[in-house]
Design a protein around this motif. Structure first.
Motif, PDB file in Angstrom:
ATOM      1  N   UNK A 112      36.223  35.573   4.573  1.00 47.14           N
ATOM      2  CA  UNK A 112      36.403  35.247   5.986  1.00 47.14           C
ATOM      3  C   UNK A 112      35.680  33.923   6.238  1.00 47.14           C
ATOM      4  N   UNK A 113      36.405  32.949   6.788  1.00 46.95           N
ATOM      5  CA  UNK A 113      35.859  31.618   7.036  1.00 46.95           C
ATOM      6  C   UNK A 113      35.911  31.289   8.516  1.00 46.95           C
ATOM      7  N   UNK A 114      34.964  30.462   8.944  1.00 44.61           N
ATOM      8  CA  UNK A 114      34.999  29.894  10.293  1.00 44.61           C
ATOM      9  C   UNK A 114      35.090  28.375  10.172  1.00 44.61           C
ATOM     10  N   UNK A 115      36.059  27.787  10.881  1.00 50.11           N
ATOM     11  CA  UNK A 115      36.267  26.341  10.853  1.00 50.11           C
ATOM     12  C   UNK A 115      36.093  25.802  12.267  1.00 50.11           C
ATOM     13  N   UNK A 116      35.141  24.902  12.451  1.00 46.98           N
ATOM     14  CA  UNK A 116      34.895  24.314  13.772  1.00 46.98           C
ATOM     15  C   UNK A 116      35.606  22.967  13.852  1.00 46.98           C
ATOM     16  N   UNK A 117      36.544  22.863  14.792  1.00 49.37           N
ATOM     17  CA  UNK A 117      37.353  21.656  14.948  1.00 49.37           C
ATOM     18  C   UNK A 117      36.921  20.920  16.212  1.00 49.37           C
ATOM     19  N   UNK A 164      38.070  29.872  21.413  1.00 47.08           N
ATOM     20  CA  UNK A 164      37.090  28.958  21.977  1.00 47.08           C
ATOM     21  C   UNK A 164      35.728  29.222  21.337  1.00 47.08           C
ATOM     22  N   UNK A 165      34.884  28.198  21.230  1.00 51.20           N
ATOM     23  CA  UNK A 165      33.558  28.419  20.660  1.00 51.20           C
ATOM     24  C   UNK A 165      32.717  29.304  21.568  1.00 51.20           C
ATOM     25  N   UNK A 166      31.786  30.058  21.026  1.00 53.04           N
ATOM     26  CA  UNK A 166      30.908  30.892  21.854  1.00 53.04           C
ATOM     27  C   UNK A 166      30.161  30.051  22.884  1.00 53.04           C
ATOM     28  N   UNK A 167      29.847  30.671  24.022  1.00 59.14           N
ATOM     29  CA  UNK A 167      29.213  29.949  25.116  1.00 59.14           C
ATOM     30  C   UNK A 167      27.833  29.418  24.751  1.00 59.14           C
ATOM     31  N   UNK A 168      27.178  30.056  23.755  1.00 56.30           N
ATOM     32  CA  UNK A 168      25.820  29.641  23.409  1.00 56.30           C
ATOM     33  C   UNK A 168      25.794  28.456  22.435  1.00 56.30           C
ATOM     34  N   UNK A 169      26.956  27.939  22.048  1.00 58.91           N
ATOM     35  CA  UNK A 169      27.014  26.795  21.142  1.00 58.91           C
ATOM     36  C   UNK A 169      27.242  25.513  21.934  1.00 58.91           C
ATOM     37  N   UNK A 170      26.363  24.544  21.730  1.00 62.11           N
ATOM     38  CA  UNK A 170      26.488  23.277  22.433  1.00 62.11           C
ATOM     39  C   UNK A 170      27.677  22.496  21.888  1.00 62.11           C
ATOM     40  N   UNK A 171      28.336  21.727  22.771  1.00 62.63           N
ATOM     41  CA  UNK A 171      29.478  20.934  22.359  1.00 62.63           C
ATOM     42  C   UNK A 171      29.710  19.812  23.348  1.00 62.63           C
ATOM     43  N   UNK A 176      37.701  23.666  19.088  1.00 62.29           N
ATOM     44  CA  UNK A 176      38.391  24.919  18.772  1.00 62.29           C
ATOM     45  C   UNK A 176      37.773  25.522  17.513  1.00 62.29           C
ATOM     46  N   UNK A 177      37.738  26.831  17.470  1.00 62.19           N
ATOM     47  CA  UNK A 177      37.233  27.561  16.314  1.00 62.19           C
ATOM     48  C   UNK A 177      38.392  28.293  15.655  1.00 62.19           C
ATOM     49  N   UNK A 178      38.563  28.077  14.359  1.00 58.04           N
ATOM     50  CA  UNK A 178      39.563  28.821  13.589  1.00 58.04           C
ATOM     51  C   UNK A 178      38.867  29.904  12.785  1.00 58.04           C
ATOM     52  N   UNK A 179      39.422  31.105  12.831  1.00 54.71           N
ATOM     53  CA  UNK A 179      38.928  32.206  11.997  1.00 54.71           C
ATOM     54  C   UNK A 179      39.992  32.485  10.949  1.00 54.71           C
ATOM     55  N   UNK A 180      39.607  32.298   9.703  1.00 54.44           N
ATOM     56  CA  UNK A 180      40.544  32.372   8.591  1.00 54.44           C
ATOM     57  C   UNK A 180      40.158  33.496   7.644  1.00 54.44           C
TER      58      UNK A 180
END
Length: 260
Positions: A112-117, A164-171, A176-180
């Motif tokens: 399981x991977x997380x990709x932050x775009x 969407x990224x979690x609210x506690x993550x600064x941006x 966009x977050x991909x869950x693979x």
């Protein structure tokens, strides 16, 4: 000989360490912690360490695995603490269990991977994901030691979704977050292959490098579409052993034994 299986992480800047860099750091930690390692035979003995399916250089991970062989018994939790004292922050041993079953590598059949775009809206990511999943095949190219190779990146993908990224993550700006969820096929399909596939089918090209983290790896479950903890069978075997031993002791004790 005792075998210990360890789960470790690659966090922060340490995600840029190569597998060879990690090997050096880990073997140095083994020496500093005075772990009674078993060694291979031959002219150049090496500590018996088996690495399983390491993540590519540049990707973070919360779920890397290895197995070590010892010449003396050690408590897995105490060993984990000793090794963490000798490893740099970011390379952390998060779990340790005595190996009571065979085939750890055989239980690593999915990740399981997380990709932050960053710079990509969720709507853009969702459109690209839909196009990727709708395709029967998505051919991509990757350079290997034998030259360029073309293969299908779609078949190995069990699940892919945008959020969407979690609210506690600064941006700053869109993200966009991909869950693979990907099966471990041959040739292995990596997150960058899926990104190449998204570019091919939907022209999705993030303006900045994508932050990739492996969240889990283990036995792929076809029913749930996720992966299970590969160390669970060893923990269950350790728990079952004392219960079985207690049952045998009770069976051997004569009725009324110990009474006045």
């Amino acid at each position: 000989m005792q075998r210990i299986r360890l789960r470790y992480t690659k966090r922060g800047r340490l995600r840029f360490t190569s597998h060879r860099d990690f090997q050096r750091a880990f073997e140095r930690a083994l020496r500093r912690a005075e772990v009674p390692m078993a060694y291979s035979a031959g002219f150049t003995p090496h500590p018996k360490v088996s690495y399983a399916n390491a993540a590519p250089t540049g990707t973070g991970s919360e779920a890397e695995y290895l197995e070590i062989a010892l010449t003396a018994q050690r408590d897995p939790d105490e060993l984990r603490e000793l090794l963490n004292e000798s490893l740099p922050d970011g390379l952390d041993i998060t779990d340790a269990v005595e190996a009571r079953t065979s085939g750890l590598a055989d239980r690593l059949t999915g990740s399981i991977w997380e990709l932050r775009l960053d710079g990509v809206t969720v709507e853009e990511a969702e459109k690209a994901v839909s196009a990727f999943l709708a395709a029967e095949t998505v051919e991509v190219e990757r350079r290997t030691k034998n030259g360029m190779r073309t293969f299908d990146a779609r078949e190995a993908v069990a699940d892919l979704r945008a959020a969407r990224p979690p609210a506690d993550r600064s941006q700053d700006g869109p993200c966009a977050i991909l869950r693979l969820v990907v099966r471990h096929f041959t040739p292995a399909v990596r997150p960058d292959d899926v990104l190449s596939g998204l570019r091919a089918v939907a022209d999705l090209a993030p303006p900045v490098p994508v932050a990739v983290t492996r969240l889990a790896q283990g036995l792929f479950d076809e029913e749930t579409g996720t992966v299970t903890d590969p160390l669970a069978p060893d923990r269950e075997a350790v728990t079952a052993a004392p219960s079985k031993a207690a049952g045998l002791t009770a069976a051997k004790t004569p009725t009324g034994a110990g009474s006045a």
